[in-house]
Enzyme design. Structure first.
Site, PDB file in Angstrom:
ATOM      1  N   ASP A 178       2.206   5.076  -0.187  1.00 22.00           N
ATOM      2  CA  ASP A 178       1.722   6.318   0.407  1.00 22.00           C
ATOM      3  C   ASP A 178       1.434   7.379  -0.658  1.00 22.00           C
ATOM      4  OD1 ASP A 178       1.971   5.280   2.967  1.00 22.00           O
ATOM      5  OD2 ASP A 178       4.003   6.066   3.247  1.00 22.00           O
ATOM      6  N   ARG A 236      11.471   5.755   2.836  1.00 23.99           N
ATOM      7  CA  ARG A 236      11.824   7.178   2.788  1.00 23.99           C
ATOM      8  C   ARG A 236      12.666   7.586   3.993  1.00 23.99           C
ATOM      9  NH1 ARG A 236       6.118   9.534   2.537  1.00 23.99           N
ATOM     10  NH2 ARG A 236       7.233  11.542   2.676  1.00 23.99           N
ATOM     11  N   ARG A 286       0.848  -1.203   0.000  1.00 27.52           N
ATOM     12  CA  ARG A 286       0.000   0.000   0.000  1.00 27.52           C
ATOM     13  C   ARG A 286       0.878   1.246   0.000  1.00 27.52           C
ATOM     14  NH1 ARG A 286      -3.199  -1.412   5.253  1.00 27.52           N
ATOM     15  NH2 ARG A 286      -1.197  -2.426   5.644  1.00 27.52           N
TER      16      ARG A 286
END
Length: 292
Positions: free
Chosen positions: A65, A219, A63
């Site tokens: 972002d 990230r 999933r």
């Protein structure tokens, strides 16, 4: 809008389809459905439901972002066999590729549709996910033609230092320092690859692979090693983050636009059921996880 409904495969009335997908995540609020937000999942489910004239619910490998892209996303859905036998589909699910190309917006595409066994699960069958991160350290920022997929860093980066830091993070570890907290979710992951190169255009390209990823993990990994690469932190600081058990405020989260899900690996067909069982046991015993 047709609301998705849960289907029950395996009784002969449903066919499980695998969808290979790509999208530019810039204008999406991520993969997962959100009230009042434009998401990849809702966009695909609505178009599929329109074409097939039945509710469709997708299960995804990871999933992503808001703002994150994909060239190798995978999902599956259980479709009533009768819906695929209509005159417009003709029993051939591959025709959906062309049909959807005419209906979907330019920033999302279904690139392949494949019939799979009910043992295939886009999420639980996955062995590992592969991400790529594009990062420029030029003073003027990203080249305009690729600015939607390239993040910018304000300081000059040393690729060797970034690779040295990345190497300290490989293996099975608790990545709590790199993950946004989710109640009941494990932060233990097997980081199998994390390496950086500078391409012909001077853009730094990071390749990141793991069995799965926590929320914001990739990230944060990028932000941590970039902090070493620009000289503000050292390799020992980066390695020590693995000893922390909560999200570290010292780790910057790199921009979403530089991140792209480029692939998901699956075992051979005769190994899918065993893989599903292993993954489900891990998720149950450790409290579950986010998709990647």
């Amino acid at each position: 809008m047709i609301e998705p409904a849960v289907t029950t495969p395996g009784d002969g009335g449903f066919v499980r389809l695998r969808f290979d997908i790509g999208y530019d995540g810039t204008d999406f609020a991520g993969w997962a459905r959100q009230i009042g937000q434009r998401t990849v999942c809702e966009t695909l489910e609505e178009r599929l439901s329109t074409v097939l004239r039945v509710p469709v619910r997708l299960t995804v490998a990871g999933r992503t972002d808001a703002g994150v892209h994909a060239t190798g996303q995978v999902c599956h859905a259980d479709i009533p066999a009768a819906a695929l036998a209509t005159r417009s589909i003709g029993g051939d699910p591959t025709t959906l590729v062309g049909r959807l190309a005419k209906m979907l917006p330019d920033d999302v595409r279904v690139k392949a549709v494949t019939t799979v066994t009910t043992d295939f699960d886009a999420r639980f069958s996955a062995l590992r996910r592969h991400y790529r991160y594009r990062l420029t350290d030029t003073r003027w920022g990203a080249e305009p033609t690729v600015a939607r997929i390239t993040a910018a860093w304000r300081h000059r980066l040393d690729v060797d230092a970034m690779n040295a830091a990345a190497q300290t993070l490989l293996g099975l570890n608790d990545f709590a320092a790199f993950c946004r907290r989710r109640e009941g979710a494990t932060t233990i992951r097997d980081l199998q690859r994390f390496a950086w190169t500078r391409d012909a255009d001077g853009v730094l390209v990071g390749e990141v692979s793991a069995d799965a990823f926590c929320w914001s993990m990739v990230r944060s990994l990028v932000g941590a090693v970039a902090s070493v690469g620009d000289g503000r932190r050292d390799v020992d600081w980066c390695a020590a983050l693995l000893t922390e058990r909560t999200r570290s405020s010292t780790v910057p989260v790199a921009e979403a636009r530089g991140l792209c899900l480029v692939g998901v690996d699956y075992p051979a067909a005769d190994e899918l059921a065993a893989r599903n069982e292993i993954t489900r046991d891990v998720r149950t015993s450790t409290g579950g996880c986010c998709g990647g």
